[in-house]
Enzyme design. Sequence first.
Site, mmCIF file in Angstrom:
data_model
loop_
_atom_site.group_PDB
_atom_site.id
_atom_site.type_symbol
_atom_site.label_atom_id
_atom_site.label_comp_id
_atom_site.label_asym_id
_atom_site.label_seq_id
_atom_site.Cartn_x
_atom_site.Cartn_y
_atom_site.Cartn_z
ATOM 1 N N LYS A 69 0.806 -1.232 0.000
ATOM 2 C CA LYS A 69 0.000 0.000 0.000
ATOM 3 C C LYS A 69 0.835 1.278 0.000
ATOM 4 O O LYS A 69 0.389 2.300 -0.506
ATOM 5 C CB LYS A 69 -0.944 0.021 1.215
ATOM 6 C CG LYS A 69 -2.116 -0.938 1.079
ATOM 7 C CD LYS A 69 -3.073 -0.774 2.251
ATOM 8 C CE LYS A 69 -4.295 -1.650 2.072
ATOM 9 N NZ LYS A 69 -5.326 -1.385 3.074
ATOM 10 N N ASP A 105 -10.235 3.096 1.993
ATOM 11 C CA ASP A 105 -10.437 2.413 3.285
ATOM 12 C C ASP A 105 -11.195 3.288 4.297
ATOM 13 O O ASP A 105 -12.149 2.839 4.936
ATOM 14 C CB ASP A 105 -9.102 2.005 3.902
ATOM 15 C CG ASP A 105 -8.545 0.723 3.302
ATOM 16 O OD1 ASP A 105 -9.341 -0.110 2.838
ATOM 17 O OD2 ASP A 105 -7.307 0.560 3.298
ATOM 18 N N GLY A 131 -2.267 1.024 9.827
ATOM 19 C CA GLY A 131 -2.724 1.542 8.538
ATOM 20 C C GLY A 131 -4.216 1.848 8.502
ATOM 21 O O GLY A 131 -4.633 2.902 8.006
HETATM 22 P P1 NAP Z 1 -1.504 -2.754 11.208
HETATM 23 O O1 NAP Z 1 -1.082 -1.594 10.389
HETATM 24 O O2 NAP Z 1 -0.578 -3.902 11.392
HETATM 25 O O3 NAP Z 1 -1.920 -2.192 12.687
HETATM 26 C C1 NAP Z 1 -2.336 -3.059 13.692
HETATM 27 C C2 NAP Z 1 -2.670 -2.263 14.953
HETATM 28 O O4 NAP Z 1 -3.218 -3.177 15.895
HETATM 29 C C3 NAP Z 1 -1.467 -1.602 15.608
HETATM 30 O O5 NAP Z 1 -1.869 -0.397 16.178
HETATM 31 C C4 NAP Z 1 -1.080 -2.625 16.697
HETATM 32 O O6 NAP Z 1 -0.503 -2.043 17.839
HETATM 33 C C5 NAP Z 1 -2.436 -3.147 17.090
HETATM 34 N N1 NAP Z 1 -2.307 -4.521 17.601
HETATM 35 C C6 NAP Z 1 -1.884 -5.618 16.941
HETATM 36 N N2 NAP Z 1 -1.917 -6.703 17.737
HETATM 37 C C7 NAP Z 1 -2.343 -6.262 18.955
HETATM 38 C C8 NAP Z 1 -2.566 -6.900 20.208
HETATM 39 N N3 NAP Z 1 -2.363 -8.216 20.371
HETATM 40 N N4 NAP Z 1 -3.012 -6.147 21.243
HETATM 41 C C9 NAP Z 1 -3.225 -4.812 21.084
HETATM 42 N N5 NAP Z 1 -3.028 -4.151 19.918
HETATM 43 C C10 NAP Z 1 -2.588 -4.864 18.864
HETATM 44 O O7 NAP Z 1 -2.847 -3.408 10.640
HETATM 45 P P2 NAP Z 1 -4.030 -2.685 9.807
HETATM 46 O O8 NAP Z 1 -3.727 -2.754 8.366
HETATM 47 O O9 NAP Z 1 -4.316 -1.375 10.432
HETATM 48 O O10 NAP Z 1 -5.247 -3.706 10.048
HETATM 49 C C11 NAP Z 1 -5.734 -3.943 11.336
HETATM 50 C C12 NAP Z 1 -6.961 -4.855 11.312
HETATM 51 O O11 NAP Z 1 -7.993 -4.287 10.565
HETATM 52 C C13 NAP Z 1 -6.732 -6.239 10.706
HETATM 53 O O12 NAP Z 1 -7.410 -7.155 11.528
HETATM 54 C C14 NAP Z 1 -7.389 -6.154 9.352
HETATM 55 O O13 NAP Z 1 -7.860 -7.406 8.911
HETATM 56 C C15 NAP Z 1 -8.536 -5.204 9.634
HETATM 57 N N6 NAP Z 1 -8.983 -4.442 8.459
HETATM 58 C C16 NAP Z 1 -10.308 -4.506 8.112
HETATM 59 C C17 NAP Z 1 -10.761 -3.765 7.037
HETATM 60 C C18 NAP Z 1 -12.215 -3.823 6.628
HETATM 61 O O14 NAP Z 1 -12.522 -3.402 5.513
HETATM 62 N N7 NAP Z 1 -13.132 -4.273 7.456
HETATM 63 C C19 NAP Z 1 -9.872 -2.956 6.321
HETATM 64 C C20 NAP Z 1 -8.524 -2.899 6.724
HETATM 65 C C21 NAP Z 1 -8.093 -3.649 7.807
HETATM 66 P P3 NAP Z 1 1.082 -1.791 18.004
HETATM 67 O O15 NAP Z 1 1.341 -0.457 17.363
HETATM 68 O O16 NAP Z 1 1.296 -1.794 19.460
HETATM 69 O O17 NAP Z 1 1.783 -2.916 17.290
#
Ligand code: NAP
Length: 274
Positions: A69, A105, A131
């Site tokens: 991305k 998004d 993200g």
């Molecule tokens: P990302 O950039 O990897 O960010 C993940 C975030 O979650 C970070 O802030 C991380 O905190 C936190 N995190 C991860 N594991 C954790 C834990 N065990 N306890 C507490 N906090 C935790 O991921 P992303 O791209 O933002 O995506 C995040 C989620 O959203 C995924 O599950 C994805 O499938 C979902 N999503 C859904 C959609 C939709 O259309 N519905 C779209 C995009 C994403 P730290 O900074 O402390 O590591």
Amino acid sequence: MQITAKTSVYCLIGHPVGHSLSPLVHNQAFKATGHQGVYVAFDTADHAGSAAAIRALGIKGASVTIPHKVNIMAHLDEIDGHARQIGAVNTILHSGGKLHGYNTDGYGGQKAIEEKTSIAGKKVLIIGAGGAARALGFSFKNRGADVCIANRTYEKARFLAQDLGAVSVSLDEISDRNFDILVNTTPVGMHPATDAVPVPESVLTPGMYVMDIIYNPVRTKLLQKAEAAGCHVIDGVGMFVFQGAAQFSLWTGIEAPVAQMRRVVYEYLNNLDK
Ligand code: NAP
């Protein structure tokens, strides 16, 4: 639908892509509207090669997912202001010989909430600072919300809040404040660890709107607890469908068949549970 020499090709680039529901929703949208298109997923680690392939093969549009991305942006000709603000692209439109980058998004999450309640002027707590949180944060701010970020790694919450012109709070303090809308953007509660909840129950107050952007499972433990606490709940399917609907409209210039796109996702996810 029959594939002919005139069928337009659209694709997903990312790694991994095996669990993506994007082919399902976009092909359903082509079928429902009669648009002569087909959507396929490419599992690739090569973002530069993917951009070159989109140009060379005349692929009309692409979805971009992890890990491309951000790094795909250097290979595009134009980047829309909102995607530039976020610093990431999830959509490519190939038109007029150029590759245009967008990010749908945040819009997807915003639309999913706005089906139920308005965002302008509301106190919104975003859990997570990755993200998805970044994309949603800019959309909510642009919509006039009062945004607060809480994250496991507090420094990341602080940095994101600074970029957004929002505030940050430690996860330990969220129960001391009042919010109208809470959005979980962490993977906490996602399959297979479905018993996990990203926030203490004490933050869930009656009348609050709680959205979990996780969609597998559709009804996360957070949403179950929120419902029991008298909150309104919004599952992650809405955000996913609306971000895809915006891609579809950018690519085809026609209104996306949101209801059919949503139906096919629920059908698929509900069958996973069986
Ligand atoms: P990302 O950039 O990897 O960010 C993940 C975030 O979650 C970070 O802030 C991380 O905190 C936190 N995190 C991860 N594991 C954790 C834990 N065990 N306890 C507490 N906090 C935790 O991921 P992303 O791209 O933002 O995506 C995040 C989620 O959203 C995924 O599950 C994805 O499938 C979902 N999503 C859904 C959609 C939709 O259309 N519905 C779209 C995009 C994403 P730290 O900074 O402390 O590591």
